[in-house]
Design a protein around this motif. Structure first.
Motif, PDB file in Angstrom:
ATOM      1  N   LEU A   1       5.159   0.716  -3.975  1.00  0.00           N
ATOM      2  CA  LEU A   1       3.970   0.841  -4.828  1.00  0.00           C
ATOM      3  C   LEU A   1       2.782   0.053  -4.309  1.00  0.00           C
ATOM      4  O   LEU A   1       2.924  -1.089  -3.878  1.00  0.00           O
ATOM      5  CB  LEU A   1       4.285   0.332  -6.237  1.00  0.00           C
ATOM      6  CG  LEU A   1       5.014   1.252  -7.196  1.00  0.00           C
ATOM      7  CD1 LEU A   1       5.112   0.574  -8.561  1.00  0.00           C
ATOM      8  CD2 LEU A   1       4.317   2.593  -7.317  1.00  0.00           C
ATOM      9  N   LYS A   2       1.611   0.688  -4.398  1.00  0.00           N
ATOM     10  CA  LYS A   2       0.364  -0.039  -4.144  1.00  0.00           C
ATOM     11  C   LYS A   2      -0.394  -0.100  -5.482  1.00  0.00           C
ATOM     12  O   LYS A   2      -0.142   0.725  -6.368  1.00  0.00           O
ATOM     13  CB  LYS A   2      -0.474   0.706  -3.116  1.00  0.00           C
ATOM     14  CG  LYS A   2       0.262   0.936  -1.809  1.00  0.00           C
ATOM     15  CD  LYS A   2      -0.651   0.678  -0.624  1.00  0.00           C
ATOM     16  CE  LYS A   2       0.122   0.524   0.658  1.00  0.00           C
ATOM     17  NZ  LYS A   2       0.975   1.682   0.979  1.00  0.00           N
TER      18      LYS A   2
ATOM     19  N   ASP B   1      -3.142   0.872  -6.641  1.00  0.00           N
ATOM     20  CA  ASP B   1      -3.881   2.024  -7.193  1.00  0.00           C
ATOM     21  C   ASP B   1      -2.998   3.242  -7.436  1.00  0.00           C
ATOM     22  O   ASP B   1      -3.502   4.284  -7.833  1.00  0.00           O
ATOM     23  CB  ASP B   1      -4.980   2.512  -6.239  1.00  0.00           C
ATOM     24  CG  ASP B   1      -5.816   1.424  -5.705  1.00  0.00           C
ATOM     25  OD1 ASP B   1      -5.826   0.382  -6.340  1.00  0.00           O
ATOM     26  OD2 ASP B   1      -6.452   1.624  -4.657  1.00  0.00           O
ATOM     27  N   ASP B   2      -1.723   3.140  -7.124  1.00  0.00           N
ATOM     28  CA  ASP B   2      -0.836   4.279  -7.341  1.00  0.00           C
ATOM     29  C   ASP B   2      -0.645   4.537  -8.830  1.00  0.00           C
ATOM     30  O   ASP B   2      -0.912   3.672  -9.660  1.00  0.00           O
ATOM     31  CB  ASP B   2       0.549   3.995  -6.736  1.00  0.00           C
ATOM     32  CG  ASP B   2       0.542   4.071  -5.223  1.00  0.00           C
ATOM     33  OD1 ASP B   2      -0.217   4.892  -4.670  1.00  0.00           O
ATOM     34  OD2 ASP B   2       1.296   3.303  -4.591  1.00  0.00           O
ATOM     35  N   SER B   3      -0.135   5.748  -9.127  1.00  0.00           N
ATOM     36  CA  SER B   3       0.304   6.043 -10.486  1.00  0.00           C
ATOM     37  C   SER B   3       1.807   6.292 -10.458  1.00  0.00           C
ATOM     38  O   SER B   3       2.362   6.631  -9.413  1.00  0.00           O
ATOM     39  CB  SER B   3      -0.405   7.284 -11.027  1.00  0.00           C
ATOM     40  OG  SER B   3      -1.767   6.991 -11.198  1.00  0.00           O
ATOM     41  N   ALA B   4       2.436   6.128 -11.618  1.00  0.00           N
ATOM     42  CA  ALA B   4       3.892   6.263 -11.661  1.00  0.00           C
ATOM     43  C   ALA B   4       4.324   6.762 -13.043  1.00  0.00           C
ATOM     44  O   ALA B   4       3.553   6.697 -14.002  1.00  0.00           O
ATOM     45  CB  ALA B   4       4.555   4.912 -11.375  1.00  0.00           C
TER      46      ALA B   4
ATOM     47  N   LEU C   1       0.951  -2.107 -10.994  1.00  0.00           N
ATOM     48  CA  LEU C   1      -0.129  -1.127 -10.852  1.00  0.00           C
ATOM     49  C   LEU C   1      -1.369  -1.623 -11.573  1.00  0.00           C
ATOM     50  O   LEU C   1      -1.619  -1.244 -12.708  1.00  0.00           O
ATOM     51  CB  LEU C   1       0.300   0.225 -11.435  1.00  0.00           C
ATOM     52  CG  LEU C   1       1.492   0.882 -10.769  1.00  0.00           C
ATOM     53  CD1 LEU C   1       1.852   2.172 -11.486  1.00  0.00           C
ATOM     54  CD2 LEU C   1       1.215   1.160  -9.307  1.00  0.00           C
TER      55      LEU C   1
ATOM     56  N   GLY D   1      -3.763   1.601 -11.242  1.00  0.00           N
ATOM     57  CA  GLY D   1      -3.188   2.937 -11.451  1.00  0.00           C
ATOM     58  C   GLY D   1      -2.705   3.155 -12.872  1.00  0.00           C
ATOM     59  O   GLY D   1      -2.791   2.271 -13.721  1.00  0.00           O
TER      60      GLY D   1
ATOM     61  N   VAL E   1       2.077  11.277  -8.090  1.00  0.00           N
ATOM     62  CA  VAL E   1       2.525   9.920  -8.425  1.00  0.00           C
ATOM     63  C   VAL E   1       3.361   9.364  -7.275  1.00  0.00           C
ATOM     64  O   VAL E   1       3.909  10.105  -6.472  1.00  0.00           O
ATOM     65  CB  VAL E   1       3.359   9.907  -9.725  1.00  0.00           C
ATOM     66  CG1 VAL E   1       2.538  10.361 -10.912  1.00  0.00           C
ATOM     67  CG2 VAL E   1       4.622  10.752  -9.592  1.00  0.00           C
ATOM     68  N   LYS E   2       3.455   8.034  -7.227  1.00  0.00           N
ATOM     69  CA  LYS E   2       4.199   7.386  -6.139  1.00  0.00           C
ATOM     70  C   LYS E   2       5.655   7.111  -6.522  1.00  0.00           C
ATOM     71  O   LYS E   2       6.513   6.969  -5.650  1.00  0.00           O
ATOM     72  CB  LYS E   2       3.494   6.073  -5.789  1.00  0.00           C
ATOM     73  CG  LYS E   2       3.901   5.460  -4.460  1.00  0.00           C
ATOM     74  CD  LYS E   2       3.576   6.376  -3.290  1.00  0.00           C
ATOM     75  CE  LYS E   2       3.700   5.698  -1.947  1.00  0.00           C
ATOM     76  NZ  LYS E   2       2.713   4.654  -1.734  1.00  0.00           N
TER      77      LYS E   2
ATOM     78  N   LYS F   1       4.261  11.996  -4.353  1.00  0.00           N
ATOM     79  CA  LYS F   1       3.517  11.900  -3.094  1.00  0.00           C
ATOM     80  C   LYS F   1       4.496  11.757  -1.936  1.00  0.00           C
ATOM     81  O   LYS F   1       5.562  11.143  -2.130  1.00  0.00           O
ATOM     82  CB  LYS F   1       2.674  10.619  -3.081  1.00  0.00           C
ATOM     83  CG  LYS F   1       1.405  10.672  -3.864  1.00  0.00           C
ATOM     84  CD  LYS F   1       0.674   9.346  -3.667  1.00  0.00           C
ATOM     85  CE  LYS F   1      -0.645   9.362  -4.381  1.00  0.00           C
ATOM     86  NZ  LYS F   1      -1.331   8.072  -4.308  1.00  0.00           N
TER      87      LYS F   1
ATOM     88  N   GLY G   1       6.891   8.787  -1.556  1.00  0.00           N
ATOM     89  CA  GLY G   1       7.188   8.325  -2.913  1.00  0.00           C
ATOM     90  C   GLY G   1       8.688   8.298  -3.205  1.00  0.00           C
ATOM     91  O   GLY G   1       9.495   8.840  -2.443  1.00  0.00           O
TER      92      GLY G   1
END
Ligand code: SAM
Length: 192
Positions: A20-21, A23-26, A44, A47, A92-93, A128, A131
């Motif tokens: 995870l970074k 700005d990712d979403s999950a 996040l 994100g 999403v990641k 992604k 991911g």
């Protein structure tokens, strides 16, 4: 004491954390008491987290937690994760599943093979490249074994050119939950 072998849910968080970074979403596909959503939120900063549960009580409890802690980047969805694509169209990641019933809650409300497989199928598409999907699988309760078998079969048939999958399982604790990890290979994109 520092331990390497941890319970499935903690292993899942450690693996998700590694990709995870900020700005990712999950997605938390099974909100329950919110442990995975709280973990995702802590990683996040910018994100979004989408959290699903069919139990209104779980959604209401987490809404209260959000209000108390002034959290705004969690989208709570009181619907089954099999409807994931009704609510989420962007990539999403990570997607986290923690199956079975909610400890301390109604043990008759359990995740089911058909809906879990549908949610997994759609999650693979939303993921992604690079991911991760984690699935904490329980086989000890009524219905758990059937669901575990269906998931093992589904994951075992995923195209290895597109996905890498792994099961992490205690070999000396029979009914302990186990963890399945699916990684979408970096050079593969279903094209969205
Ligand atoms: N991760 C949670 C936590 O931190 O407490 C625990 C999840 S609990 C093992 C499983 C949850 O999945 C229950 O809260 C249950 O209501 C929910 N659930 C069951 N079927 C579902 C479905 N089709 N879609 C979304 N959630 C579902």
């Amino acid at each position: 004491m520092y331990r390497v072998i941890l319970k499935a849910t903690k292993m899942a968080q450690n693996i998700v954390e590694s990709v995870l970074k900020e700005d990712d979403s999950a997605i938390d596909a099974t909100l329950g008491n919110g442990n995975d959503t709280v973990f995702l939120l802590s990683r996040l900063k910018n994100g979004k987290v989408y959290a699903f549960d069919i139990q209104k009580q779980a959604i209401d409890n987490f809404k209260k937690y959000m209000d108390e802690n002034k959290i705004s980047n969690v989208y709570l969805i009181n619907d089954g994760h099999e409807n994931i694509k009704k609510y989420i169209t962007s990539r999403v990641k990570a997607v986290m599943f923690n199956l079975g019933y909610l400890p301390g809650g109604d043990e008759k409300i359990i995740t089911k093979p058909e809906t879990t497989i549908k949610a997994l199928t759609d999650s693979l598409e939303l993921l992604k490249p690079g991911g991760i999907i984690t699935i904490a699988v329980y086989s000890g309760h009524d219905g758990g074994e059937v669901e575990a078998k269906a998931i093992d079969e589904f994951v075992g048939k995923l195209n290895p050119k597109k996905y890498s999958t792994m099961t992490i399982k205690f070999t000396n604790r029979n009914t302990a939950p186990y963890l399945i990890v699916i990684e979408k290979n970096d050079n593969f994109d279903e094209g969205k």
